[in-house]
Design a protein around this motif. Structure first.
Motif, PDB file in Angstrom:
ATOM      1  N   GLY A   1       0.707  -1.198   0.000  1.00  0.00           N
ATOM      2  CA  GLY A   1       0.000   0.000   0.000  1.00  0.00           C
ATOM      3  C   GLY A   1       0.758   1.284   0.000  1.00  0.00           C
ATOM      4  O   GLY A   1       0.772   1.961   1.006  1.00  0.00           O
ATOM      5  N   GLY A   2       1.310   1.730  -1.159  1.00  0.00           N
ATOM      6  CA  GLY A   2       1.890   3.058  -1.270  1.00  0.00           C
ATOM      7  C   GLY A   2       0.850   4.026  -1.780  1.00  0.00           C
ATOM      8  O   GLY A   2      -0.316   3.695  -1.969  1.00  0.00           O
ATOM      9  N   LYS A   3       1.299   5.288  -2.024  1.00  0.00           N
ATOM     10  CA  LYS A   3       0.369   6.328  -2.491  1.00  0.00           C
ATOM     11  C   LYS A   3      -0.300   5.934  -3.800  1.00  0.00           C
ATOM     12  O   LYS A   3      -1.472   6.224  -4.017  1.00  0.00           O
ATOM     13  CB  LYS A   3       1.097   7.661  -2.633  1.00  0.00           C
ATOM     14  CG  LYS A   3       1.417   8.278  -1.292  1.00  0.00           C
ATOM     15  CD  LYS A   3       1.980   9.671  -1.440  1.00  0.00           C
ATOM     16  CE  LYS A   3       2.257  10.205  -0.049  1.00  0.00           C
ATOM     17  NZ  LYS A   3       2.540  11.614  -0.037  1.00  0.00           N
ATOM     18  N   VAL A  16      -4.633  -0.729  -1.410  1.00  0.00           N
ATOM     19  CA  VAL A  16      -4.425  -2.121  -1.808  1.00  0.00           C
ATOM     20  C   VAL A  16      -3.549  -2.847  -0.796  1.00  0.00           C
ATOM     21  O   VAL A  16      -2.585  -2.285  -0.277  1.00  0.00           O
ATOM     22  CB  VAL A  16      -3.789  -2.179  -3.216  1.00  0.00           C
ATOM     23  CG1 VAL A  16      -3.423  -3.607  -3.606  1.00  0.00           C
ATOM     24  CG2 VAL A  16      -4.723  -1.562  -4.241  1.00  0.00           C
ATOM     25  N   VAL A  17      -3.879  -4.121  -0.535  1.00  0.00           N
ATOM     26  CA  VAL A  17      -3.046  -5.020   0.258  1.00  0.00           C
ATOM     27  C   VAL A  17      -2.471  -6.048  -0.706  1.00  0.00           C
ATOM     28  O   VAL A  17      -3.195  -6.626  -1.512  1.00  0.00           O
ATOM     29  CB  VAL A  17      -3.869  -5.723   1.364  1.00  0.00           C
ATOM     30  CG1 VAL A  17      -3.012  -6.738   2.107  1.00  0.00           C
ATOM     31  CG2 VAL A  17      -4.476  -4.705   2.320  1.00  0.00           C
ATOM     32  N   ARG A  18      -1.159  -6.255  -0.627  1.00  0.00           N
ATOM     33  CA  ARG A  18      -0.488  -7.191  -1.530  1.00  0.00           C
ATOM     34  C   ARG A  18       0.099  -8.367  -0.747  1.00  0.00           C
ATOM     35  O   ARG A  18       0.492  -8.224   0.399  1.00  0.00           O
ATOM     36  CB  ARG A  18       0.631  -6.472  -2.286  1.00  0.00           C
ATOM     37  CG  ARG A  18       0.108  -5.351  -3.168  1.00  0.00           C
ATOM     38  CD  ARG A  18       1.234  -4.602  -3.884  1.00  0.00           C
ATOM     39  NE  ARG A  18       0.690  -3.528  -4.692  1.00  0.00           N
ATOM     40  CZ  ARG A  18       0.220  -3.679  -5.925  1.00  0.00           C
ATOM     41  NH1 ARG A  18       0.227  -4.870  -6.489  1.00  0.00           N
ATOM     42  NH2 ARG A  18      -0.258  -2.650  -6.591  1.00  0.00           N
ATOM     43  N   PRO A  24      -1.757  -8.061  -5.734  1.00  0.00           N
ATOM     44  CA  PRO A  24      -2.867  -7.503  -4.952  1.00  0.00           C
ATOM     45  C   PRO A  24      -3.836  -8.604  -4.524  1.00  0.00           C
ATOM     46  O   PRO A  24      -4.241  -9.425  -5.347  1.00  0.00           O
ATOM     47  CB  PRO A  24      -3.550  -6.535  -5.920  1.00  0.00           C
ATOM     48  CG  PRO A  24      -2.574  -6.305  -7.022  1.00  0.00           C
ATOM     49  CD  PRO A  24      -1.713  -7.531  -7.093  1.00  0.00           C
ATOM     50  N   ILE A  25      -4.170  -8.622  -3.228  1.00  0.00           N
ATOM     51  CA  ILE A  25      -5.074  -9.663  -2.722  1.00  0.00           C
ATOM     52  C   ILE A  25      -6.289  -9.089  -2.009  1.00  0.00           C
ATOM     53  O   ILE A  25      -7.181  -9.829  -1.621  1.00  0.00           O
ATOM     54  CB  ILE A  25      -4.340 -10.633  -1.774  1.00  0.00           C
ATOM     55  CG1 ILE A  25      -3.735  -9.879  -0.598  1.00  0.00           C
ATOM     56  CG2 ILE A  25      -3.313 -11.450  -2.523  1.00  0.00           C
ATOM     57  CD1 ILE A  25      -3.259 -10.776   0.523  1.00  0.00           C
ATOM     58  N   GLY A  26      -6.314  -7.781  -1.807  1.00  0.00           N
ATOM     59  CA  GLY A  26      -7.453  -7.194  -1.110  1.00  0.00           C
ATOM     60  C   GLY A  26      -7.281  -5.702  -0.959  1.00  0.00           C
ATOM     61  O   GLY A  26      -6.315  -5.117  -1.458  1.00  0.00           O
TER      62      GLY A  26
END
Length: 188
Positions: A1-3, A16-18, A24-26
């Motif tokens: 989750g960056g900008k 985003v969660v990676r 990306p997963i969520g």
């Protein structure tokens, strides 16, 4: 989750969660009842939550056995579980799932004593805590009253948690008890 992974528009903001490989997963989202201007500070909090989630996912990934090891653990006759330092399942083989009467994957990430609260304070709980504290392997053979079964546990600690190999030995204990009773009868 960056900008670049964060969006904000009116009543909703998300980031985003990676997974550890970057896929990306969520998404972590925040929502308000009425439209607002999302400040960078508010978005930073959302990004921090996403980073914490990614860190936890990476730690859990590192605690799981690799594919070859998992294949071996699926073939052994013992039930096997891995617990992290917080007593959350990071791995359960199919034999473990069978003994628990649960789908193995459904236990991963769950706390052992939330899933099996009747075990709190039982000899197995105490043995797990001591093995983790002392970092010394342990063996315990005990009757587990909540399930009316005997279990044998071999507990192997590491700085990351515990690997526990166990078997239901109820039938063996019953046989031993019968043999003991028979020998007492013969002595009379």
């Amino acid at each position: 989750g960056g900008k670049e992974d964060t969006i904000a528009d009116g009543t909703v903001a998300g980031t985003v969660v990676r997974d550890p490989s970057g896929i990306p997963i969520g998404v972590w989202c925040a929502r308000t009842d009425s439209p607002r201007v999302w400040t960078e500070d508010a978005l930073d909090v959302l990004r921090d939550v996403a980073r914490l989630t990614e860190t936890e996912l990476a730690l859990r990934e590192n605690r799981r056995p690799d594919e070859k090891t998992a294949q071996i653990l699926e073939c052994i006759s013992d039930a096997c579980v891995f617990l992290d330092r917080d007593f959350r399942y990071t791995y359960v083989n199919s034999k473990g799932g069978e003994l628990f009467g649960r789908e193995p994957g459904s236990l991963v990430g769950r706390h052992i004593w939330t899933e099996f609260p009747e075990g709190v304070g039982q000899p197995f709980d105490l043995a797990y805590r001591e093995a983790l504290r002392s970092q010394k392997p342990a063996y315990i053979e005990e009757y587990y009253a909540p399930w009316s079964r005997w279990f044998e546990n071999r507990i192997y600690p590491s700085p990351e948690g515990l690997a526990i190999f166990f078997q239901d030995i109820t039938e063996r204990k019953r046989s031993e008890e019968r043999a003991h009773r028979d020998s007492l009868v013969r002595e009379q």
